[in-house]
Design a protein around this motif. Sequence first.
Motif, short mmCIF file in Angstrom:
data_model
loop_
_atom_site.label_atom_id
_atom_site.label_comp_id
_atom_site.label_asym_id
_atom_site.label_seq_id
_atom_site.Cartn_x
_atom_site.Cartn_y
_atom_site.Cartn_z
N ALA A 233 -0.91 4.49 -0.84
CA ALA A 233 -0.66 3.26 -0.09
C ALA A 233 -0.76 3.50 1.42
N LEU A 234 -0.21 4.62 1.88
CA LEU A 234 -0.27 4.92 3.31
C LEU A 234 -1.70 5.19 3.75
N ARG A 235 -2.50 5.76 2.87
CA ARG A 235 -3.89 6.07 3.21
C ARG A 235 -4.81 4.86 3.09
N SER A 236 -4.56 4.04 2.06
CA SER A 236 -5.56 3.02 1.70
C SER A 236 -5.07 1.60 1.70
N GLY A 237 -3.77 1.38 1.90
CA GLY A 237 -3.26 0.02 1.92
C GLY A 237 -3.46 -0.68 0.59
N ASP A 238 -3.90 -1.95 0.61
CA ASP A 238 -4.05 -2.74 -0.61
C ASP A 238 -5.07 -2.14 -1.57
N ALA A 239 -5.99 -1.34 -1.07
CA ALA A 239 -6.99 -0.72 -1.96
C ALA A 239 -6.35 0.23 -2.96
N ALA A 240 -5.10 0.63 -2.71
CA ALA A 240 -4.40 1.53 -3.62
C ALA A 240 -3.71 0.80 -4.76
N LEU A 241 -3.75 -0.53 -4.78
CA LEU A 241 -3.09 -1.29 -5.83
C LEU A 241 -3.68 -0.95 -7.20
N THR A 242 -2.82 -0.68 -8.17
CA THR A 242 -3.23 -0.44 -9.55
C THR A 242 -2.25 -1.16 -10.46
N GLY A 243 -2.45 -1.07 -11.75
CA GLY A 243 -1.51 -1.64 -12.69
C GLY A 243 -1.94 -2.98 -13.25
N PRO A 244 -1.13 -3.52 -14.17
CA PRO A 244 -1.53 -4.74 -14.89
C PRO A 244 -1.70 -5.96 -14.01
N VAL A 245 -0.90 -6.10 -12.97
CA VAL A 245 -1.04 -7.27 -12.10
C VAL A 245 -2.36 -7.21 -11.35
N ALA A 246 -2.66 -6.07 -10.75
CA ALA A 246 -3.91 -5.93 -10.00
C ALA A 246 -5.13 -6.07 -10.90
N ARG A 247 -4.97 -5.73 -12.20
CA ARG A 247 -6.08 -5.86 -13.15
C ARG A 247 -6.17 -7.25 -13.75
N GLY A 248 -5.11 -8.04 -13.61
CA GLY A 248 -5.10 -9.36 -14.24
C GLY A 248 -4.75 -9.33 -15.71
N ASP A 249 -4.00 -8.30 -16.14
CA ASP A 249 -3.61 -8.18 -17.55
C ASP A 249 -2.41 -9.07 -17.85
N ALA A 250 -2.68 -10.34 -18.10
CA ALA A 250 -1.61 -11.33 -18.29
C ALA A 250 -0.73 -11.00 -19.50
N GLY A 251 -1.34 -10.51 -20.58
CA GLY A 251 -0.55 -10.20 -21.77
C GLY A 251 0.45 -9.09 -21.52
N THR A 252 0.05 -8.08 -20.78
CA THR A 252 0.97 -6.98 -20.46
C THR A 252 2.12 -7.46 -19.59
N VAL A 253 1.81 -8.28 -18.59
CA VAL A 253 2.86 -8.80 -17.72
C VAL A 253 3.82 -9.67 -18.52
N ALA A 254 3.30 -10.50 -19.43
CA ALA A 254 4.17 -11.33 -20.26
C ALA A 254 5.09 -10.47 -21.12
N ALA A 255 4.55 -9.36 -21.65
CA ALA A 255 5.38 -8.45 -22.45
C ALA A 255 6.46 -7.80 -21.59
N HIS A 256 6.12 -7.43 -20.35
CA HIS A 256 7.13 -6.88 -19.43
C HIS A 256 8.28 -7.86 -19.24
N VAL A 257 7.93 -9.11 -18.98
CA VAL A 257 8.96 -10.12 -18.72
C VAL A 257 9.85 -10.31 -19.94
N ARG A 258 9.26 -10.32 -21.14
CA ARG A 258 10.07 -10.47 -22.36
C ARG A 258 11.05 -9.32 -22.51
N GLU A 259 10.57 -8.10 -22.28
CA GLU A 259 11.45 -6.94 -22.41
C GLU A 259 12.57 -6.95 -21.37
N LEU A 260 12.22 -7.32 -20.15
CA LEU A 260 13.24 -7.37 -19.10
C LEU A 260 14.28 -8.43 -19.39
#
Length: 355
Positions: A233-260
């Motif tokens: 993040a310090l080197r690349s800023g927003d270009a360092a974003l990874t994970g289901p949100v940055a990929r648009g994986d809606a199903g994974t995010v929905a599963a996260h919310v259910r578990e939380l």
Amino acid sequence: MNPSFSQEPLDARDRPARLTVGVVGAGRVGPALAASLRLAGHRPVAVSGVSDASVRRAAALLPDVPLVTPAEVLARAELVLLTVPDDALPGLVEGLAETGAVRPGQLIVHTSGRYGTRVLDPARRAGALPLALHPVMTFTGTSVDVQRLAGCSFGVTAPEELRLAAEALVIEMGGEPEQIAEEARPLYHAALALGANHLVTLVAQSMELLRKAGVGAPDRMLGPLLGAALDNALRSGDAALTGPVARGDAGTVAAHVRELRTHAPQAVAGYLAMARTTADRALASGLLKPESAEDLLGVLSDSAHTLSGPDGLSGPHGPDGQKGLSGPDGQDGQGGQDGQDGQDGPEGSGPGENR
């Protein structure tokens, strides 16, 4: 760091003379700075503190320095460090000035990130020389803090005629001065609170959830991951974003919310707020394509609207319920917090001592 200090040595005329140093508010910051100044040849002569934690801290970092009242600190010291919480600082300065404790020619230094030198105007009118030196570091209240000051940035605000003296003091403590304009101090401090204070909350919450998931040593699991994420993040800023949100994986995010919702309902609001902010930034930087974001934004919106009570959100798509980014810069406009530095924590502290 100011370029002039990285390229040229300090002229002897710009170095502060060896000074007697006093500390008002023996929280986590003041004793560490005074101990660092002692290593540079200055002489701590007085410290004020009320709580048991403050007394122990002063004894550990400033042995043989007497514990006295704030007024007596000013009577003994040529350089006074006001290391109290932001909200306590204006009243402290006014009180010291009104009682005649401030002496002409005395250096009065506060360490608040929020304020510049304007808050020291009562002392300035009494003839004091005002400086704002904010160390960009978290403090533990132990001797390790003195070592951490090496290479630490300091947000410096000072009258032009005192600028070199302020920077010299920072350099003597091993720090790197960064000039911050008076009017920019609140934004500067909000940025630091957003990054550092909220990071602690996120990491602690992540460790708690990993323990619930059966991980025996969440710190060892998170250490390499978070270290790499921070470095990227310090080197690349927003270009360092990874994970289901940055990929648009809606199903994974929905599963996260259910578990939380099931295992840590108190974490849902924060997860949704950060997920929406991440989606906004990923969209704005081109990492997340609009066509891939529709389902994700729908999940975040539906999840946010189900929240109720004091932790509820108004909905990540703005008051009109429309999808997409709000505002010209694609941000929801959430305000920063005025986080406090160097809290004493459960140990407790007396009034004006928790910086």
